[in-house]
Write an enzyme that holds these catalytic residues in place. Sequence first.
Site, PDB file in Angstrom:
ATOM      1  N   SER A 126       0.836  -1.211   0.000  1.00  0.00           N
ATOM      2  CA  SER A 126       0.000   0.000   0.000  1.00  0.00           C
ATOM      3  C   SER A 126       0.864   1.252   0.000  1.00  0.00           C
ATOM      4  O   SER A 126       0.637   2.166  -0.783  1.00  0.00           O
ATOM      5  CB  SER A 126      -0.885   0.064   1.242  1.00  0.00           C
ATOM      6  OG  SER A 126      -1.709  -1.048   1.326  1.00  0.00           O
TER       7      SER A 126
ATOM      8  N   HIS B 226      -0.261  -1.741  -7.453  1.00  0.00           N
ATOM      9  CA  HIS B 226      -1.111  -1.387  -6.317  1.00  0.00           C
ATOM     10  C   HIS B 226      -2.580  -1.536  -6.702  1.00  0.00           C
ATOM     11  O   HIS B 226      -3.124  -0.728  -7.448  1.00  0.00           O
ATOM     12  CB  HIS B 226      -0.816   0.051  -5.858  1.00  0.00           C
ATOM     13  CG  HIS B 226      -1.648   0.464  -4.689  1.00  0.00           C
ATOM     14  ND1 HIS B 226      -2.390   1.627  -4.672  1.00  0.00           N
ATOM     15  CD2 HIS B 226      -1.871  -0.139  -3.498  1.00  0.00           C
ATOM     16  CE1 HIS B 226      -3.031   1.708  -3.518  1.00  0.00           C
ATOM     17  NE2 HIS B 226      -2.728   0.665  -2.791  1.00  0.00           N
TER      18      HIS B 226
ATOM     19  N   GLU C 295      -2.470   0.478  -9.998  1.00  0.00           N
ATOM     20  CA  GLU C 295      -1.341   1.370 -10.277  1.00  0.00           C
ATOM     21  C   GLU C 295      -0.096   0.516 -10.524  1.00  0.00           C
ATOM     22  O   GLU C 295       0.239  -0.333  -9.699  1.00  0.00           O
ATOM     23  CB  GLU C 295      -1.133   2.332  -9.114  1.00  0.00           C
ATOM     24  CG  GLU C 295      -2.286   3.331  -9.013  1.00  0.00           C
ATOM     25  CD  GLU C 295      -2.262   4.140  -7.724  1.00  0.00           C
ATOM     26  OE1 GLU C 295      -1.892   5.308  -7.780  1.00  0.00           O
ATOM     27  OE2 GLU C 295      -2.616   3.582  -6.668  1.00  0.00           O
TER      28      GLU C 295
ATOM     29  N   ASN D 158      -3.545   7.431  -3.788  1.00  0.00           N
ATOM     30  CA  ASN D 158      -3.580   7.810  -2.377  1.00  0.00           C
ATOM     31  C   ASN D 158      -3.067   9.218  -2.131  1.00  0.00           C
ATOM     32  O   ASN D 158      -3.449   9.852  -1.146  1.00  0.00           O
ATOM     33  CB  ASN D 158      -2.809   6.789  -1.523  1.00  0.00           C
ATOM     34  CG  ASN D 158      -3.727   5.669  -1.080  1.00  0.00           C
ATOM     35  OD1 ASN D 158      -4.901   5.897  -0.785  1.00  0.00           O
ATOM     36  ND2 ASN D 158      -3.214   4.446  -1.044  1.00  0.00           N
TER      37      ASN D 158
HETATM   38  N1  LIG Z   1      -6.500  -4.211   2.386  1.00  0.00           N
HETATM   39  C1  LIG Z   1      -6.421  -3.250   1.473  1.00  0.00           C
HETATM   40  O1  LIG Z   1      -7.368  -2.468   1.260  1.00  0.00           O
HETATM   41  C2  LIG Z   1      -5.173  -3.108   0.628  1.00  0.00           C
HETATM   42  C3  LIG Z   1      -5.222  -2.345  -0.544  1.00  0.00           C
HETATM   43  C4  LIG Z   1      -4.086  -2.256  -1.340  1.00  0.00           C
HETATM   44  C5  LIG Z   1      -2.925  -2.898  -0.955  1.00  0.00           C
HETATM   45  N2  LIG Z   1      -2.896  -3.622   0.216  1.00  0.00           N
HETATM   46  C6  LIG Z   1      -1.638  -4.302   0.580  1.00  0.00           C
HETATM   47  O2  LIG Z   1      -1.729  -5.669   0.202  1.00  0.00           O
HETATM   48  C7  LIG Z   1      -0.955  -6.459   1.097  1.00  0.00           C
HETATM   49  C8  LIG Z   1      -1.846  -7.522   1.722  1.00  0.00           C
HETATM   50  O3  LIG Z   1      -2.888  -6.878   2.435  1.00  0.00           O
HETATM   51  P1  LIG Z   1      -4.195  -7.657   2.897  1.00  0.00           P
HETATM   52  O4  LIG Z   1      -5.172  -6.606   3.274  1.00  0.00           O
HETATM   53  O5  LIG Z   1      -4.550  -8.685   1.883  1.00  0.00           O
HETATM   54  O6  LIG Z   1      -3.653  -8.377   4.227  1.00  0.00           O
HETATM   55  P2  LIG Z   1      -4.170  -9.731   4.890  1.00  0.00           P
HETATM   56  O7  LIG Z   1      -3.690  -9.688   6.300  1.00  0.00           O
HETATM   57  O8  LIG Z   1      -5.613  -9.946   4.611  1.00  0.00           O
HETATM   58  O9  LIG Z   1      -3.368 -10.867   4.100  1.00  0.00           O
HETATM   59  C9  LIG Z   1      -1.983 -11.048   4.212  1.00  0.00           C
HETATM   60  C10 LIG Z   1      -1.712 -12.536   4.066  1.00  0.00           C
HETATM   61  O10 LIG Z   1      -0.290 -12.746   3.993  1.00  0.00           O
HETATM   62  C11 LIG Z   1      -0.040 -13.972   4.632  1.00  0.00           C
HETATM   63  N3  LIG Z   1       1.399 -14.082   4.922  1.00  0.00           N
HETATM   64  C12 LIG Z   1       2.113 -13.522   5.903  1.00  0.00           C
HETATM   65  N4  LIG Z   1       3.411 -13.861   5.788  1.00  0.00           N
HETATM   66  C13 LIG Z   1       3.513 -14.652   4.699  1.00  0.00           C
HETATM   67  C14 LIG Z   1       4.588 -15.309   4.040  1.00  0.00           C
HETATM   68  N5  LIG Z   1       5.846 -15.223   4.497  1.00  0.00           N
HETATM   69  N6  LIG Z   1       4.328 -16.032   2.932  1.00  0.00           N
HETATM   70  C15 LIG Z   1       3.060 -16.142   2.452  1.00  0.00           C
HETATM   71  N7  LIG Z   1       2.004 -15.548   3.038  1.00  0.00           N
HETATM   72  C16 LIG Z   1       2.231 -14.812   4.139  1.00  0.00           C
HETATM   73  C17 LIG Z   1      -0.935 -13.935   5.860  1.00  0.00           C
HETATM   74  O11 LIG Z   1      -1.093 -15.222   6.438  1.00  0.00           O
HETATM   75  C18 LIG Z   1      -2.218 -13.381   5.257  1.00  0.00           C
HETATM   76  O12 LIG Z   1      -3.071 -14.405   4.773  1.00  0.00           O
HETATM   77  C19 LIG Z   1      -0.345  -5.496   2.114  1.00  0.00           C
HETATM   78  O13 LIG Z   1       0.941  -5.109   1.682  1.00  0.00           O
HETATM   79  C20 LIG Z   1      -1.304  -4.328   2.064  1.00  0.00           C
HETATM   80  O14 LIG Z   1      -0.724  -3.124   2.498  1.00  0.00           O
HETATM   81  C21 LIG Z   1      -3.992  -3.757   0.998  1.00  0.00           C
END
Ligand SMILES: NC(=O)c1ccc[n+]([C@@H]2O[C@H](COP(=O)([O-])OP(=O)(O)OC[C@H]3O[C@@H](n4cnc5c(N)ncnc54)[C@H](O)[C@@H]3O)[C@@H](O)[C@H]2O)c1
Length: 300
Positions: free
Chosen positions: A112, A133, A145, A184
């Site tokens: 993010s 992104h 993005e 953002n």
């Molecule tokens: N939630 C949002 O709105 C959003 C939007 C854009 C970008 N992001 C970004 O996307 C990424 C994921 O966010 P999310 O909301 O899906 O989080 P989330 O917590 O729902 O999912 C993250 C997943 O990663 C897994 N994980 C952790 N360590 C790991 C590893 N070593 N190998 C494999 N899997 C592993 C976790 O078990 C979990 O299932 C982050 O970098 C976040 O900033 C999130």
Amino acid sequence: MNKAKIAVVGAGLMGHGIAQVFALAGHAVTITDTFAKNLETVQSRVAANLRDLGDDETAAERVTPRAELADAVRDADYVVEAVLENLPLKQKLFAEIERHVRPDTILASNTSVIPITAILGDLSKRERALGTHWWNPPYLVPLVEVIETQWTSPQVIAWTMDLHAAAGKKPAHVKKDVPGFIGNRLQHALWREAISLVENGICDAATVDAVIKASFGRRLAVLGPLENADMVGTDLTLAIHDTVLPAIENRPGSSPYLQELVANGKLGFKSGEGFRTWSAEQQAALRTKVMQHLKAMRDV
Ligand SMILES: NC(=O)c1ccc[n+]([C@@H]2O[C@H](COP(=O)([O-])OP(=O)(O)OC[C@H]3O[C@@H](n4cnc5c(N)ncnc54)[C@H](O)[C@@H]3O)[C@@H](O)[C@H]2O)c1
């Protein structure tokens, strides 16, 4: 190219949705996660989303869970990482991914806000790496993005833009790895002024939101600010800016008003109060409204 093999690392909120988009577009997708429950449920979560959207549910069968990272990425043409927002974790993961993929496999991070350059700067082949992104939920918000670093090759940018466009997304090329990318930066420029209006007693939080939703918010999905500026005239835009910009918020850091909310445990939905108070029913109603709106906007 259209049938590139995709690997998704992280099967959480974003990862399963990204896998869904590529699977629905006909790609074979492998997905891995260190949290067993998220891996076990990934196919059923994707299938449930597809069913809810009226999409082809059998696309979920193209999403293959793999317990081991190496097995998930070995044959991939494109790997996208969506694990927790943690720089050392992402750096370590990419170092490991690089050991298991082909030299020409493209590597992307869905961070993010962490600089892409910081995540991917230690790779041995940095020209094949970039940021992508996505916005939540990935299968309803069109934008992705595509973030270039100082090392990313133009071919890798072009290939990744094409990959996402062919999967039905609206990719936007971000030519420099700046904090907040494009979306953002724009969104939080608005939020800064929104908070400032409340902080300075000009109106309350509900009024800020009502003003936006009842005015330019109505147009934003079809009329961007620079199209709008051209429509009304750059000369009028200049006159407005010369009067309004000196008066609006320009502090470089976060708002003391926001800092105080956080310090007092007013964390929004999760504590029941933030800028406004929220009952469980109000929270559920707003979440439902947003999802219904995004679904209705899907083909716009
Ligand atoms: N939630 C949002 O709105 C959003 C939007 C854009 C970008 N992001 C970004 O996307 C990424 C994921 O966010 P999310 O909301 O899906 O989080 P989330 O917590 O729902 O999912 C993250 C997943 O990663 C897994 N994980 C952790 N360590 C790991 C590893 N070593 N190998 C494999 N899997 C592993 C976790 O078990 C979990 O299932 C982050 O970098 C976040 O900033 C999130």
